[in-house]
Design a protein around this motif. Structure first.
Motif, PDB file in Angstrom:
ATOM      1  N   GLU A  65       0.838  -1.204   0.000  1.00  0.00           N
ATOM      2  CA  GLU A  65       0.000   0.000   0.000  1.00  0.00           C
ATOM      3  C   GLU A  65       0.872   1.253   0.000  1.00  0.00           C
ATOM      4  O   GLU A  65       0.558   2.240  -0.680  1.00  0.00           O
ATOM      5  N   ALA A  66       1.974   1.208   0.739  1.00  0.00           N
ATOM      6  CA  ALA A  66       2.840   2.397   0.823  1.00  0.00           C
ATOM      7  C   ALA A  66       3.435   2.769  -0.535  1.00  0.00           C
ATOM      8  O   ALA A  66       3.701   3.940  -0.801  1.00  0.00           O
ATOM      9  N   THR A  67       3.637   1.770  -1.425  1.00  0.00           N
ATOM     10  CA  THR A  67       4.157   2.115  -2.758  1.00  0.00           C
ATOM     11  C   THR A  67       3.143   2.922  -3.562  1.00  0.00           C
ATOM     12  O   THR A  67       3.499   3.523  -4.570  1.00  0.00           O
ATOM     13  N   LEU A  68       1.873   2.922  -3.136  1.00  0.00           N
ATOM     14  CA  LEU A  68       0.818   3.594  -3.901  1.00  0.00           C
ATOM     15  C   LEU A  68       0.609   5.044  -3.475  1.00  0.00           C
ATOM     16  O   LEU A  68      -0.178   5.770  -4.080  1.00  0.00           O
ATOM     17  N   VAL A  69       1.339   5.462  -2.425  1.00  0.00           N
ATOM     18  CA  VAL A  69       1.160   6.835  -1.921  1.00  0.00           C
ATOM     19  C   VAL A  69       1.498   7.858  -3.008  1.00  0.00           C
ATOM     20  O   VAL A  69       0.794   8.853  -3.193  1.00  0.00           O
ATOM     21  N   VAL A  70       2.563   7.594  -3.765  1.00  0.00           N
ATOM     22  CA  VAL A  70       2.972   8.580  -4.773  1.00  0.00           C
ATOM     23  C   VAL A  70       1.953   8.647  -5.913  1.00  0.00           C
ATOM     24  O   VAL A  70       1.717   9.713  -6.486  1.00  0.00           O
ATOM     25  N   THR A  71       1.305   7.527  -6.215  1.00  0.00           N
ATOM     26  CA  THR A  71       0.254   7.525  -7.252  1.00  0.00           C
ATOM     27  C   THR A  71      -0.937   8.351  -6.782  1.00  0.00           C
ATOM     28  O   THR A  71      -1.451   9.201  -7.516  1.00  0.00           O
ATOM     29  N   ALA A  72      -1.354   8.110  -5.536  1.00  0.00           N
ATOM     30  CA  ALA A  72      -2.432   8.927  -4.966  1.00  0.00           C
ATOM     31  C   ALA A  72      -1.983  10.388  -4.866  1.00  0.00           C
ATOM     32  O   ALA A  72      -2.784  11.315  -5.049  1.00  0.00           O
ATOM     33  N   GLY A  73      -0.698  10.591  -4.606  1.00  0.00           N
ATOM     34  CA  GLY A  73      -0.150  11.950  -4.502  1.00  0.00           C
ATOM     35  C   GLY A  73      -0.216  12.692  -5.830  1.00  0.00           C
ATOM     36  O   GLY A  73      -0.432  13.913  -5.858  1.00  0.00           O
ATOM     37  N   THR A  74      -0.046  11.974  -6.929  1.00  0.00           N
ATOM     38  CA  THR A  74      -0.152  12.607  -8.244  1.00  0.00           C
ATOM     39  C   THR A  74      -1.588  13.066  -8.484  1.00  0.00           C
ATOM     40  O   THR A  74      -1.825  14.174  -8.967  1.00  0.00           O
ATOM     41  N   ALA A  75      -2.548  12.206  -8.128  1.00  0.00           N
ATOM     42  CA  ALA A  75      -3.957  12.589  -8.251  1.00  0.00           C
ATOM     43  C   ALA A  75      -4.250  13.794  -7.353  1.00  0.00           C
ATOM     44  O   ALA A  75      -4.939  14.743  -7.757  1.00  0.00           O
ATOM     45  N   MET A  76      -3.705  13.776  -6.140  1.00  0.00           N
ATOM     46  CA  MET A  76      -3.906  14.888  -5.209  1.00  0.00           C
ATOM     47  C   MET A  76      -3.306  16.179  -5.765  1.00  0.00           C
ATOM     48  O   MET A  76      -3.889  17.254  -5.644  1.00  0.00           O
ATOM     49  N   TYR A  77      -2.142  16.077  -6.397  1.00  0.00           N
ATOM     50  CA  TYR A  77      -1.513  17.267  -6.979  1.00  0.00           C
ATOM     51  C   TYR A  77      -2.384  17.849  -8.092  1.00  0.00           C
ATOM     52  O   TYR A  77      -2.566  19.068  -8.187  1.00  0.00           O
ATOM     53  N   GLY A  78      -2.952  16.965  -8.932  1.00  0.00           N
ATOM     54  CA  GLY A  78      -3.844  17.440  -9.988  1.00  0.00           C
ATOM     55  C   GLY A  78      -5.014  18.216  -9.410  1.00  0.00           C
ATOM     56  O   GLY A  78      -5.337  19.326  -9.861  1.00  0.00           O
ATOM     57  N   LEU A  79      -5.630  17.670  -8.376  1.00  0.00           N
ATOM     58  CA  LEU A  79      -6.777  18.348  -7.766  1.00  0.00           C
ATOM     59  C   LEU A  79      -6.333  19.606  -7.018  1.00  0.00           C
ATOM     60  O   LEU A  79      -7.075  20.589  -6.950  1.00  0.00           O
ATOM     61  N   THR A  80      -5.119  19.603  -6.489  1.00  0.00           N
ATOM     62  CA  THR A  80      -4.572  20.800  -5.848  1.00  0.00           C
ATOM     63  C   THR A  80      -4.438  21.916  -6.877  1.00  0.00           C
ATOM     64  O   THR A  80      -4.842  23.066  -6.633  1.00  0.00           O
ATOM     65  N   GLU A  81      -3.889  21.575  -8.051  1.00  0.00           N
ATOM     66  CA  GLU A  81      -3.675  22.601  -9.073  1.00  0.00           C
ATOM     67  C   GLU A  81      -5.004  23.129  -9.615  1.00  0.00           C
ATOM     68  O   GLU A  81      -5.086  24.270 -10.051  1.00  0.00           O
TER      69      GLU A  81
END
Ligand SMILES: [Zn+2]
Ligand SMILES: [Zn+2]
Length: 387
Positions: free
Chosen positions: A175-191
Motif C-alpha cells: 500500500e505504501a508504494t501507492l502513496v505517490v500515485t495517490a499523490g499525483t492525483a492529489m496534486y492534480g486536484l490541488t492545481e
C-alpha cells in the motif's frame, strides 16, 4: 566496510558494500548486476527498499528513454537503474540528518528539486528549472530518482529527506508504494483549486492515477464523481473507490452521458488520465463555462484541440508533472486514515529477481494486472497474486 564521513548507521540494520541492481542497457533491455550501495550525503538518507511498484512511466523509460535524462541525454547503457515508486526502511543517515531515525518506514516521492530555482521556491519542485542537472560541472543538486538519478529496482537507494513520507506500521509495504500515485492525483486536484467539496468532477481513464483520482476526489468531498473508461472491470474498481457514476465510452457518447448524469450541465472539473487522442476535446466539452481541466496523461502524438471552444467558454487547462506541492503527504494522510482503500489497485507481487516478468505483467496487463509490485525480500521467486 560501508560508511562515509559523518554517516550514521545502526548494527540492527547491517548494510552490505554491494547490492543487487537492475540496470538499463539498450532500449527494452534490463540486466541484473551488482552495484556499490550508495552513501548518503548532506540532507540525504539511505533507504533499504522493501517494495517498489511498476509505473507506466517506467515502461516508457525502459523502452524509449524519455522522460529520463541521464548526464544530459537518453538513459541507455549508462549503468542507470530505473524504478521510482518505492518504499522502505531508513537504514543510514547522512551528515546532520535528525529529521528521521534509523528503522523508520518511509515511502518516497520522486522529485527532490534543486531547492534554489524559482519553481522549487514555489513548491513546484517537479517543474524544477534545473531538472537533470546533477552531474559533473553542472551539478545543481537536483534528484529525480528513476529519472535523472538511480531509482528503485535495486536493494538500497539514497533519498533527499524532502522526498520522504513517513508511513504508519499499519500500512503494508504494497500500500505504501501507492502513496505517490495517490499523490499525483492529489496534486492534480490541488492545481485545479483543491477545494472540490460539493463540486462535480469527471475522471477520464481508469488507470492507476485515474482510479486513485476518483478516490481522492471523493475523499475531498466532490459530488458527483464520474469515471469514464473502456473496461467494465476497471470501472467497477472505480465504483468501489468512490465513483458515483461510471461511463463505458464504448457504449455511449461520453459528453452527452456526463451532462445527463450531472443534471444536464457540464461538470466543474475534469481530470484527464487516459491520454486518448480525443481526450482533450472531450474534456473541454464536458466542463461547464469557466470549468477547469487537468491533464495528467500524455499522448504520444500531437493532439488537435478546439481552441475556439476553450476561449469562448473561459476554460482553464492545466498540465501537471508528477506530484508537487507536498501532495504525497496529503494523500498519505487520507490513506492512513483509511478514507479509501488504495490496495484495490494492487494486483500482483513478484520477487526483485523476477522484474522482467513483473514488467511483462504490467505492460501486457496479464491477468488484468493494474499495479504490479516487486519485493527484494520475503517473496519467493515466482508470481504471487494479491488476494
Ligand atoms: Zn510513476
Ligand atoms: Zn529547482
Amino acid at each position: 566496510m560501508y560508511g562515509g564521513p559523518g554517516v550514521k548507521t545502526n548494527k540492527d540494520f547491517p548494510i552490505p558494500d554491494t547490492m543487487k541492481a537492475w540496470v538499463l542497457g539498450n532500449p527494452g533491455e534490463l540486466k541484473l548486476t551488482q552495484k556499490p550501495v550508495p552513501v548518503p550525503k548532506r540532507a540525504e538518507v539511505l533507504v533499504r527498499i522493501d517494495a517498489v511498484a511498476i509505473c507506466a512511466t517506467d515502461l516508457e523509460i525502459i523502452d524509449h528513454g524519455s522522460p529520463a535524462l541521464i548526464q544530459g541525454g537518453k538513459p541507455f547503457n549508462k549503468n542507470f537503474t530505473p524504478g521510482h515508486e518505492y518504499m522502505g526502511t531508513v537504514v543510514a543517515l547522512g551528515p546532520g540528518v535528525d529529521e528521521y531515525k534509523i528503522g523508520h518506514r518511509v515511502t518516497v516521492e520522486i522529485h527532490a528539486g534543486c531547492g534554489q530555482c524559482k519553481r522549487c521556491r514555489e513548491g513546484m519542485y517537479t517543474s524544477c528549472h534545473n531538472y537533470g542537472l546533477n552531474y559533473g560541472e553542472v551539478d545543481k543538486g537536483h534528484r529525480a530518482n528513476g529519472f535523472t538519478t538511480d531509482g528503485g529496482f535495486c536493494e538500497y537507494q539514497v533519498n533527499n529527506i524532502n522526498t520522504l513520507v513517513a508511513v504508519p506500521d499499519a500500512m503494508s509495504d504494497e500500500e505504501a508504494t501507492l502513496v505517490v500515485t495517490a499523490g499525483t492525483a492529489m496534486y492534480g486536484l490541488t492545481e485545479l483549486g483543491g477545494l472540490v467539496a460539493g463540486e462535480s468532477v469527471v475522471v477520464t481513464g481508469p488507470g492507476p492515477i485515474g482510479l486513485l483520482g476518483v478516490a481522492v476526489a471523493k475523499a475531498l468531498g466532490a459530488q458527483p464523481v464520474i469515471l469514464t473508461g473502456t473496461r467494465d472491470n476497471r470501472l467497477q474498481i472505480g465504483r468501489e473507490l468512490g465513483a458515483d457514476h461510471v461511463i463505458n465510452v464504448r457504449n455511449e457518447n461520453v459528453v452527452e452521458a456526463v451532462k445527463r448524469l450531472n443534471g444536464g450541465k457540464g461538470v466543474d472539473y475534469v481530470v484527464e488520465c487516459s491520454g486518448a487522442p480525443n481526450a482533450v476535446n472531450e474534456a473541454v466539452y464536458m466542463v461547464n463555462r469557466g470549468g477547469k481541466v487537468c491533464l495528467a496523461a500524455f499522448p504520444h502524438a500531437e493532439t488537435p484541440v478546439d481552441v475556439a471552444h476553450i476561449v469562448r467558454n473561459n476554460i482553464y487547462l492545466y498540465g501537471i508533472r508528477g506530484e508537487g506541492k507536498s501532495a504525497t503527504h496529503r494523500a498519505e494522510a487520507f490513506m492512513s486514515q483509511k478514507r479509501f482503500d488504495a490496495t484495490k489497485i494492487h494486483t500482483h507481487t513478484f520477487a526483485l529477481d523476477d522484474l522482467p516478468t513483473a514488467i511483462r505483467y504490467a505492460k501486457d496487463r496479464v491477468d488484468d494486472a493494474i499495479k504490479v509490485v516487486v519485493k527484494a525480500r520475503g517473496v519467493a521467486a515466482h508470481r504471487v497474486a494479491a488476494e
